[in-house]
Design a protein around this motif. Structure first.
Motif, PDB file in Angstrom:
ATOM      1  N   PRO A  93       0.834  -1.202   0.000  1.00  0.00           N
ATOM      2  CA  PRO A  93       0.000   0.000   0.000  1.00  0.00           C
ATOM      3  C   PRO A  93       0.870   1.254   0.000  1.00  0.00           C
ATOM      4  O   PRO A  93       1.962   1.275   0.566  1.00  0.00           O
ATOM      5  CB  PRO A  93      -0.766  -0.117   1.321  1.00  0.00           C
ATOM      6  CG  PRO A  93       0.199  -0.812   2.236  1.00  0.00           C
ATOM      7  CD  PRO A  93       0.991  -1.765   1.361  1.00  0.00           C
ATOM      8  N   TYR A  94       0.363   2.310  -0.637  1.00  0.00           N
ATOM      9  CA  TYR A  94       1.027   3.616  -0.626  1.00  0.00           C
ATOM     10  C   TYR A  94       0.137   4.627   0.090  1.00  0.00           C
ATOM     11  O   TYR A  94      -1.078   4.644  -0.122  1.00  0.00           O
ATOM     12  CB  TYR A  94       1.318   4.090  -2.051  1.00  0.00           C
ATOM     13  CG  TYR A  94       2.542   3.452  -2.662  1.00  0.00           C
ATOM     14  CD1 TYR A  94       3.746   4.132  -2.747  1.00  0.00           C
ATOM     15  CD2 TYR A  94       2.482   2.140  -3.129  1.00  0.00           C
ATOM     16  CE1 TYR A  94       4.875   3.530  -3.291  1.00  0.00           C
ATOM     17  CE2 TYR A  94       3.604   1.531  -3.678  1.00  0.00           C
ATOM     18  CZ  TYR A  94       4.799   2.233  -3.760  1.00  0.00           C
ATOM     19  OH  TYR A  94       5.914   1.630  -4.285  1.00  0.00           O
ATOM     20  N   PHE A  95       0.766   5.461   0.916  1.00  0.00           N
ATOM     21  CA  PHE A  95       0.061   6.494   1.661  1.00  0.00           C
ATOM     22  C   PHE A  95       0.399   7.862   1.083  1.00  0.00           C
ATOM     23  O   PHE A  95       1.550   8.142   0.754  1.00  0.00           O
ATOM     24  CB  PHE A  95       0.441   6.452   3.141  1.00  0.00           C
ATOM     25  CG  PHE A  95      -0.002   5.214   3.860  1.00  0.00           C
ATOM     26  CD1 PHE A  95      -1.194   5.199   4.567  1.00  0.00           C
ATOM     27  CD2 PHE A  95       0.775   4.059   3.834  1.00  0.00           C
ATOM     28  CE1 PHE A  95      -1.612   4.048   5.239  1.00  0.00           C
ATOM     29  CE2 PHE A  95       0.371   2.910   4.500  1.00  0.00           C
ATOM     30  CZ  PHE A  95      -0.834   2.904   5.204  1.00  0.00           C
ATOM     31  N   ALA A  96      -0.615   8.718   1.002  1.00  0.00           N
ATOM     32  CA  ALA A  96      -0.407  10.070   0.491  1.00  0.00           C
ATOM     33  C   ALA A  96       0.286  10.932   1.532  1.00  0.00           C
ATOM     34  O   ALA A  96      -0.108  10.946   2.707  1.00  0.00           O
ATOM     35  CB  ALA A  96      -1.758  10.689   0.125  1.00  0.00           C
ATOM     36  N   VAL A  97       1.312  11.649   1.121  1.00  0.00           N
ATOM     37  CA  VAL A  97       2.036  12.571   2.014  1.00  0.00           C
ATOM     38  C   VAL A  97       2.266  13.880   1.279  1.00  0.00           C
ATOM     39  O   VAL A  97       2.440  13.899   0.056  1.00  0.00           O
ATOM     40  CB  VAL A  97       3.380  11.993   2.494  1.00  0.00           C
ATOM     41  CG1 VAL A  97       3.180  10.729   3.309  1.00  0.00           C
ATOM     42  CG2 VAL A  97       4.329  11.740   1.326  1.00  0.00           C
ATOM     43  N   ARG A 132       9.436  -0.184  11.850  1.00  0.00           N
ATOM     44  CA  ARG A 132      10.492  -0.731  12.711  1.00  0.00           C
ATOM     45  C   ARG A 132      10.310  -2.212  13.018  1.00  0.00           C
ATOM     46  O   ARG A 132      11.221  -2.858  13.539  1.00  0.00           O
ATOM     47  CB  ARG A 132      10.615   0.082  14.003  1.00  0.00           C
ATOM     48  CG  ARG A 132       9.357   0.318  14.749  1.00  0.00           C
ATOM     49  CD  ARG A 132       9.584   1.387  15.813  1.00  0.00           C
ATOM     50  NE  ARG A 132       8.355   1.837  16.438  1.00  0.00           N
ATOM     51  CZ  ARG A 132       8.163   3.070  16.902  1.00  0.00           C
ATOM     52  NH1 ARG A 132       9.131   3.966  16.809  1.00  0.00           N
ATOM     53  NH2 ARG A 132       7.026   3.415  17.473  1.00  0.00           N
ATOM     54  N   ASP A 133       9.156  -2.773  12.646  1.00  0.00           N
ATOM     55  CA  ASP A 133       8.946  -4.215  12.780  1.00  0.00           C
ATOM     56  C   ASP A 133       9.103  -4.949  11.457  1.00  0.00           C
ATOM     57  O   ASP A 133       8.932  -6.164  11.391  1.00  0.00           O
ATOM     58  CB  ASP A 133       7.562  -4.508  13.357  1.00  0.00           C
ATOM     59  CG  ASP A 133       7.470  -4.141  14.831  1.00  0.00           C
ATOM     60  OD1 ASP A 133       8.453  -4.418  15.554  1.00  0.00           O
ATOM     61  OD2 ASP A 133       6.443  -3.578  15.251  1.00  0.00           O
ATOM     62  N   GLY A 134       9.410  -4.215  10.375  1.00  0.00           N
ATOM     63  CA  GLY A 134       9.686  -4.850   9.096  1.00  0.00           C
ATOM     64  C   GLY A 134       8.567  -4.845   8.082  1.00  0.00           C
ATOM     65  O   GLY A 134       8.756  -5.331   6.962  1.00  0.00           O
ATOM     66  N   ALA A 135       7.386  -4.321   8.429  1.00  0.00           N
ATOM     67  CA  ALA A 135       6.280  -4.270   7.470  1.00  0.00           C
ATOM     68  C   ALA A 135       6.576  -3.218   6.400  1.00  0.00           C
ATOM     69  O   ALA A 135       6.937  -2.085   6.713  1.00  0.00           O
ATOM     70  CB  ALA A 135       4.969  -3.948   8.176  1.00  0.00           C
ATOM     71  N   THR A 136       6.405  -3.593   5.136  1.00  0.00           N
ATOM     72  CA  THR A 136       6.735  -2.718   4.012  1.00  0.00           C
ATOM     73  C   THR A 136       5.528  -1.877   3.606  1.00  0.00           C
ATOM     74  O   THR A 136       4.404  -2.359   3.533  1.00  0.00           O
ATOM     75  CB  THR A 136       7.210  -3.558   2.816  1.00  0.00           C
ATOM     76  OG1 THR A 136       8.350  -4.332   3.206  1.00  0.00           O
ATOM     77  CG2 THR A 136       7.581  -2.673   1.644  1.00  0.00           C
ATOM     78  N   PHE A 137       5.798  -0.604   3.315  1.00  0.00           N
ATOM     79  CA  PHE A 137       4.758   0.296   2.820  1.00  0.00           C
ATOM     80  C   PHE A 137       5.413   1.374   1.973  1.00  0.00           C
ATOM     81  O   PHE A 137       6.634   1.552   1.999  1.00  0.00           O
ATOM     82  CB  PHE A 137       3.963   0.924   3.973  1.00  0.00           C
ATOM     83  CG  PHE A 137       4.779   1.866   4.839  1.00  0.00           C
ATOM     84  CD1 PHE A 137       4.669   3.247   4.711  1.00  0.00           C
ATOM     85  CD2 PHE A 137       5.666   1.366   5.792  1.00  0.00           C
ATOM     86  CE1 PHE A 137       5.423   4.104   5.505  1.00  0.00           C
ATOM     87  CE2 PHE A 137       6.418   2.225   6.596  1.00  0.00           C
ATOM     88  CZ  PHE A 137       6.288   3.591   6.452  1.00  0.00           C
ATOM     89  N   THR A 163       0.503  -6.994  12.970  1.00  0.00           N
ATOM     90  CA  THR A 163       1.754  -6.641  13.613  1.00  0.00           C
ATOM     91  C   THR A 163       1.787  -7.168  15.045  1.00  0.00           C
ATOM     92  O   THR A 163       0.829  -7.799  15.508  1.00  0.00           O
ATOM     93  CB  THR A 163       1.949  -5.113  13.581  1.00  0.00           C
ATOM     94  OG1 THR A 163       3.270  -4.778  14.006  1.00  0.00           O
ATOM     95  CG2 THR A 163       0.927  -4.396  14.452  1.00  0.00           C
ATOM     96  N   ARG A 164       2.896  -6.915  15.738  1.00  0.00           N
ATOM     97  CA  ARG A 164       3.066  -7.465  17.087  1.00  0.00           C
ATOM     98  C   ARG A 164       2.431  -6.578  18.155  1.00  0.00           C
ATOM     99  O   ARG A 164       2.032  -7.055  19.204  1.00  0.00           O
ATOM    100  CB  ARG A 164       4.560  -7.647  17.378  1.00  0.00           C
ATOM    101  CG  ARG A 164       5.257  -8.604  16.429  1.00  0.00           C
ATOM    102  CD  ARG A 164       6.708  -8.843  16.834  1.00  0.00           C
ATOM    103  NE  ARG A 164       7.365  -9.748  15.889  1.00  0.00           N
ATOM    104  CZ  ARG A 164       8.169  -9.349  14.915  1.00  0.00           C
ATOM    105  NH1 ARG A 164       8.432  -8.068  14.769  1.00  0.00           N
ATOM    106  NH2 ARG A 164       8.717 -10.222  14.091  1.00  0.00           N
ATOM    107  N   HIS A 224       3.087  -7.421   8.443  1.00  0.00           N
ATOM    108  CA  HIS A 224       2.901  -7.132   7.027  1.00  0.00           C
ATOM    109  C   HIS A 224       1.564  -6.447   6.817  1.00  0.00           C
ATOM    110  O   HIS A 224       0.630  -6.615   7.602  1.00  0.00           O
ATOM    111  CB  HIS A 224       2.945  -8.418   6.189  1.00  0.00           C
ATOM    112  CG  HIS A 224       1.813  -9.356   6.463  1.00  0.00           C
ATOM    113  ND1 HIS A 224       1.763 -10.171   7.584  1.00  0.00           N
ATOM    114  CD2 HIS A 224       0.662  -9.604   5.764  1.00  0.00           C
ATOM    115  CE1 HIS A 224       0.648 -10.877   7.568  1.00  0.00           C
ATOM    116  NE2 HIS A 224      -0.047 -10.550   6.483  1.00  0.00           N
ATOM    117  N   TRP A 225       1.482  -5.661   5.748  1.00  0.00           N
ATOM    118  CA  TRP A 225       0.230  -5.051   5.336  1.00  0.00           C
ATOM    119  C   TRP A 225      -0.503  -6.013   4.396  1.00  0.00           C
ATOM    120  O   TRP A 225       0.080  -6.513   3.451  1.00  0.00           O
ATOM    121  CB  TRP A 225       0.487  -3.734   4.612  1.00  0.00           C
ATOM    122  CG  TRP A 225       0.806  -2.584   5.521  1.00  0.00           C
ATOM    123  CD1 TRP A 225       2.041  -2.095   5.828  1.00  0.00           C
ATOM    124  CD2 TRP A 225      -0.140  -1.780   6.237  1.00  0.00           C
ATOM    125  NE1 TRP A 225       1.924  -1.036   6.685  1.00  0.00           N
ATOM    126  CE2 TRP A 225       0.598  -0.820   6.960  1.00  0.00           C
ATOM    127  CE3 TRP A 225      -1.534  -1.776   6.331  1.00  0.00           C
ATOM    128  CZ2 TRP A 225      -0.016   0.138   7.775  1.00  0.00           C
ATOM    129  CZ3 TRP A 225      -2.155  -0.831   7.142  1.00  0.00           C
ATOM    130  CH2 TRP A 225      -1.401   0.111   7.848  1.00  0.00           C
TER     131      TRP A 225
END
Length: 274
Positions: A93-97, A132-137, A163-164, A224-225
């Motif tokens: 997923p991509y987030f708008a910034v 910081r837990d490794g989930a990619t975005f 996530t954890r 993960h997402w």
């Protein structure tokens, strides 16, 4: 990502050029796109056409990229770069910034990593990150898909972070993406039904889940997402996935977790599901 329609600059004090589209300066922090890395572009297109009925068009980024269309609305991007760039095959997923450099700097300051970018993809800029837990975005600065509301209504239904520690993750993303900042256009964060829920203009657009509130963080969870695509026929999508080389990991009447032939995992969720 492929964004071709001019956008409003009202948030920057300029006269709007179009009323039906927006930029990351006026809508931010919310999911704005999903993309898939692939090893075989033609095979990937055939699979998702069979499962979702998507049609395809080329992208300005070159012959290794395609844009998926649902009823004429651009809904997702596919990049056949997994083998070329030694990347994992996965939906992201991509987030708008409003500012990609600021978002990347914030992520690094808070223990995240920048795998790619920010890079220029006219008319915007993008970066691929990991929390910081490794989930990619991913993050995207610039023009959004034309008619953003149409994209949100077409697909996906929402995205979910497994996530954890949901509350720790919400703090990480909130500080990067200005969730609950009070700035016009930002997303609201609530705790609903055992999950942290992100809402944009009242709609649930993302969820963060780590299990029971009273439970300690689970070190066995691989964060993960997960992309949830809204469909009218969950069993039909599952059977199409199996017929075209994919697999069904879990299935009930309203939802199924599927895997495409390359190994990318995604979820189909009934339109009728709450």
């Amino acid at each position: 990502m492929n964004h071709e329609t001019p956008v409003s600059d009202a948030a920057n004090g300029k006269a709007p050029r179009r009323r039906d589209v927006v930029s990351t300066h006026s809508v931010f922090g919310a999911p704005c796109w999903v993309s898939l890395t692939s090893r075989d572009l033609e095979a990937t297109q055939n699979f998702y056409s069979a499962v979702f009925g998507w049609r395809w068009r080329g992208a300005k980024l070159g012959e290794h990229f395609r844009i998926a269309l649902a009823d004429g609305v651009p809904v997702a991007g596919i990049a056949a770069v997994a083998a070329m760039w030694q990347m994992a095959v996965a939906w992201t997923p991509y987030f708008a910034v409003p500012d990609a450099d600021v978002a990347v700097a914030r992520a690094r300051e808070r223990g995240g990593t920048a795998a790619v970018g920010p890079l220029s993809f006219p008319p915007g800029r993008a970066a691929l990150l990991a929390d910081r837990d490794g989930a990619t975005f991913g993050i995207w600065q610039g023009e959004l898909v034309s008619n953003w509301e149409a994209w949100r209504r077409a697909t996906p239904a929402f995205i979910r972070l497994h996530t954890r520690d949901a509350f720790d993750a919400a703090l990480f993303y909130g500080e990067i993406l200005d969730w609950a900042s009070g700035v016009p256009g930002c997303c609201e964060v609530r705790y609903e039904g055992g999950e942290v829920v992100l809402r944009s203009q009242g709609d649930a657009v993302a969820r963060i889940d780590s299990g029971a509130v009273e439970a300690a963080p689970d070190p066995s969870v691989r964060p993960h997402w997960q992309i949830h695509f809204a469909v009218s026929d969950v069993p039909g999508c599952a059977r199409a996935a199996e017929k075209h080389g994919g697999s069904v990991l879990q299935e009930d009447e309203t939802e199924a977790i599927l895997r495409d032939p390359d190994g990318a995992q995604f979820t189909v969720t009934s339109h009728r599901a709450p």
